[in-house]
Every structure is written in C-alpha cells, then in structure tokens.
Write a protein that holds these residues in place. Sequence first.
Motif, PDB file in Angstrom:
ATOM      1  N   ILE A 266       0.844  -1.200   0.000  1.00 34.69           N
ATOM      2  CA  ILE A 266       0.000   0.000   0.000  1.00 34.69           C
ATOM      3  C   ILE A 266       0.879   1.249   0.000  1.00 34.69           C
ATOM      4  N   SER A 267       1.906   1.256   0.842  1.00 32.70           N
ATOM      5  CA  SER A 267       2.804   2.414   0.911  1.00 32.70           C
ATOM      6  C   SER A 267       3.503   2.648  -0.416  1.00 32.70           C
ATOM      7  N   ARG A 268       3.903   1.565  -1.079  1.00 30.72           N
ATOM      8  CA  ARG A 268       4.584   1.702  -2.357  1.00 30.72           C
ATOM      9  C   ARG A 268       3.634   2.255  -3.424  1.00 30.72           C
ATOM     10  N   MET A 269       2.404   1.807  -3.423  1.00 29.39           N
ATOM     11  CA  MET A 269       1.425   2.325  -4.376  1.00 29.39           C
ATOM     12  C   MET A 269       1.186   3.816  -4.163  1.00 29.39           C
ATOM     13  N   LEU A 270       1.016   4.208  -2.913  1.00 23.32           N
ATOM     14  CA  LEU A 270       0.785   5.621  -2.629  1.00 23.32           C
ATOM     15  C   LEU A 270       2.019   6.464  -2.952  1.00 23.32           C
ATOM     16  N   ASP A 271       3.191   5.952  -2.622  1.00 24.92           N
ATOM     17  CA  ASP A 271       4.429   6.667  -2.953  1.00 24.92           C
ATOM     18  C   ASP A 271       4.512   6.925  -4.458  1.00 24.92           C
ATOM     19  N   TYR A 272       4.161   5.911  -5.241  1.00 26.24           N
ATOM     20  CA  TYR A 272       4.187   6.053  -6.696  1.00 26.24           C
ATOM     21  C   TYR A 272       3.246   7.176  -7.137  1.00 26.24           C
ATOM     22  N   ALA A 273       2.017   7.179  -6.603  1.00 26.34           N
ATOM     23  CA  ALA A 273       1.047   8.196  -7.008  1.00 26.34           C
ATOM     24  C   ALA A 273       1.536   9.596  -6.663  1.00 26.34           C
ATOM     25  N   PHE A 274       2.010   9.791  -5.443  1.00 26.50           N
ATOM     26  CA  PHE A 274       2.413  11.127  -5.011  1.00 26.50           C
ATOM     27  C   PHE A 274       3.698  11.594  -5.690  1.00 26.50           C
ATOM     28  N   SER A 275       4.549  10.663  -6.107  1.00 23.20           N
ATOM     29  CA  SER A 275       5.801  11.064  -6.762  1.00 23.20           C
ATOM     30  C   SER A 275       5.610  11.368  -8.235  1.00 23.20           C
ATOM     31  N   GLN A 276       4.603  10.749  -8.862  1.00 23.59           N
ATOM     32  CA  GLN A 276       4.428  10.886 -10.301  1.00 23.59           C
ATOM     33  C   GLN A 276       3.300  11.843 -10.702  1.00 23.59           C
ATOM     34  N   TYR A 277       2.363  12.089  -9.804  1.00 24.57           N
ATOM     35  CA  TYR A 277       1.168  12.848 -10.157  1.00 24.57           C
ATOM     36  C   TYR A 277       0.849  13.891  -9.096  1.00 24.57           C
ATOM     37  N   THR A 278       0.051  14.849  -9.505  1.00 27.01           N
ATOM     38  CA  THR A 278      -0.606  15.766  -8.586  1.00 27.01           C
ATOM     39  C   THR A 278      -1.931  16.139  -9.240  1.00 27.01           C
ATOM     40  N   ASN A 279      -2.611  17.169  -8.745  1.00 30.98           N
ATOM     41  CA  ASN A 279      -3.867  17.554  -9.388  1.00 30.98           C
ATOM     42  C   ASN A 279      -4.031  19.064  -9.341  1.00 30.98           C
TER      43      ASN A 279
END
Length: 396
Positions: A266-279
Amino acid sequence: MRLRMFVLPLLFCLVFTLIPPQVWAGEGGLAPQARSAILLDADSGTVLYQKNIDEKLSPASITKIMTMLLVMEALEQGKVSYNDKVRISEHAASMGGSQIFLEPGEQMEVKDLLKGVAIGSANDASVALAEHLAGTEEAFIERMNQRAKELGMTHTRFQNPNGLPAPDHYTTARDIAIMSRELLKYPEITKYTRIYQDYLRQDSNKPFWLVNTNRLVRFYEGMDGLKTGFTAAAKYCLSATAKRGNFRVIAVVLGEPTSKARNREISRMLDYAFSQYTNHVVYKKGDPIGTVRLDKGEERDLLIRAPHQFSVLIKKGENHKDYTRKVVLTARLAPVKKGQTIGEVLLEKQGKRIAEMKLAAPRDVQRAGLWTLMKRTTKSFFFFPEEAKALEQPAS
C-alpha cells in the motif's frame, strides 16, 4: 425544456497528461504479493495501477465501508443523528471476531458505535448500527446490495454488514474503490478513520481502549483511512486513502500474505502516485457553478454549487493546454426534488471526455402558486425603475 451550455477554456496553464486507463497492469508491478490491487485518483477516478481488479474475493472487514456509507447517508438525510442512543440486541452482542464487547440491553450512541467500526473494526457495532438503521440486519443487507447496484458495483454481493465469513459474500478491488470514493464524499468519516487510538465508555467503570487496525494512519504521511480486513480465507486486505494538499489517492489490496506485506505494498502504491502525479482543483466544494431556470417554480433561478471537489489529474513533467470544461445546466419545469440531477460539468481534451461531475438540485423547489405566477406575468408588462436598478447589480 431549454438547454444551456457554457464551454470555458481553462484559465490556467496546466501540466497535464491523458492518463491511460491502466498503468503497471500485470502480475508484478507495485503490488506483487497482492491477489488483486487498484490505485486511483479519488477525485477523477482515474486508475493509475491495477491488478486482477475484477476477481471476486472475500473482502473481510472492508465490507464495513458499505456499512459506514449507509450510516453517513442516513445522517445526511436526517434519518438518524450522531446522538441517537442505540439499544444493543442479543444478536448484535453475539458477534465474534473483532468487537467492542457490547452487552444485550446496553445503550450506546451512534457516534460511538461508528467509532467502534471505523477504528476497532467492531463486528458487534456494525450489526447494532445495521439494526438501528433498517430495523433488522436482514433488511440492512438488502440496502447494502441495493446501494452496491446503484453505484455500479457489478461484482459484489454482501451477506452481512461486518465481513465475517459467509458463503457467497464477495466483492472486487474495483468495486471496493467505487464504494470508497463514495464514502469519501462525506469528509466527516475521516474524523473517525484517521484516529489512531481512543476510548469508548471512558466515563464508566468499563472503559474500552480502541487502537486503529490500520497502523498506517500513524506512520504514513497524509493517511486518514479507510478500512482493513482479515480472515483466514481473505488474508490481509486494506482500502487505504491518503491526502497531500488537495490531492487524494485511494489504494486497495486484497489477499496479501501478511500485514507487513499489505502495509508495504500500500505504501509503495501511494508513494508512486504522489511522486508521479498531482492535481489541479477546478472547483472546490461549494463553489458556485451556475444557475438553473425553474419555470413556474417558487424560485425562478436556482444557484448550483459544486457538491464536492472537482479536479484534474496532472502528470508531473507533461505540459498541455488544450483542456476545456463544459457546464451543462438544463432549465426545467417545477417542481424539482432535492438530489435530482439537473446538469453536469465535463472536462475534455481534444474532444475526449476526461472527467465529469454530476450536478443536483440542492433542495426541493415547489411549483409556484397561482398568485405568484400572476404577479410575474404582470411584471413582464410593467417594468419599474427600482427593479431595473436591482437587476443591474452584479450577481453575488
């Protein structure tokens, strides 16, 4: 019935990418040990990662997301209140597994039962709330399945409100993401799900200490929910959400072999989202969007506001400016019911729809009486100076 459409170029320079419907799809990727998993932007629903998202699996206590959703909807509709005292039945008190050890005949307020569900994953509190809302657990389960159908959860069937093992009780990672997004429309729920530890019956001679079954609310930056699950059949499951700034992400894993693997992936998935995307936020909750003309209504013009935050997912490093938003509002004949769909906001890129937000009537508007309609007709023939001055004022 008249249709009004406004096409507005976005007035800001955005860093965009058109997010494909799946990223990192496959057996490995971000959650190699999970049986199934999904990662998505909470606002737009854009999927950033998926793995076996339509495989039917036991959700264990993630089931309680639907239970909490029905509670939050009932609170909003005024059918129950946080301070309602719920009398505990023998059936509710008999639930095993995770519990707050309710006793038959005990009374506990809805807000404390909700705390027991959100923090301690209490099976007995879930059934007590179900009985309070629907009269019986069976009637509540019918509501759960009906609500799942309304939300488009096409691979889900509930047999109880708490997730204890039962034949033919299943859902999918995709469907869990759908109901998680819906629950997060009620930001009050995270006031419960983000608590790491608290007490019930604190002023009694039998206080009960609650510790959140989701340890990541303490250790992962921005995490404030939502629900863990575990049974021998389901293994370790979690629907997690974290928010940084205005960017909220949902990550779901099912069938993890250990709690450590669950938290790590879960932490790795969230890390990926926050490092690659924003809104980028297009509308904040409550922002005015436009007005709908209500022919023959007690109110002629109904101001419509954003029901929740509406944003565009941005891929870091990309640079595009060709997004447009369309506000579609439909004039109609009164009466209008609260919650009735009366328009939508569309985000498009090069003619392709990227995201949408449905717009609903914020309240009931009844048909105007004969006297009111006669006065309006008269005013259409006689235009008074003071009224002209009022009409020249800018809209608030």
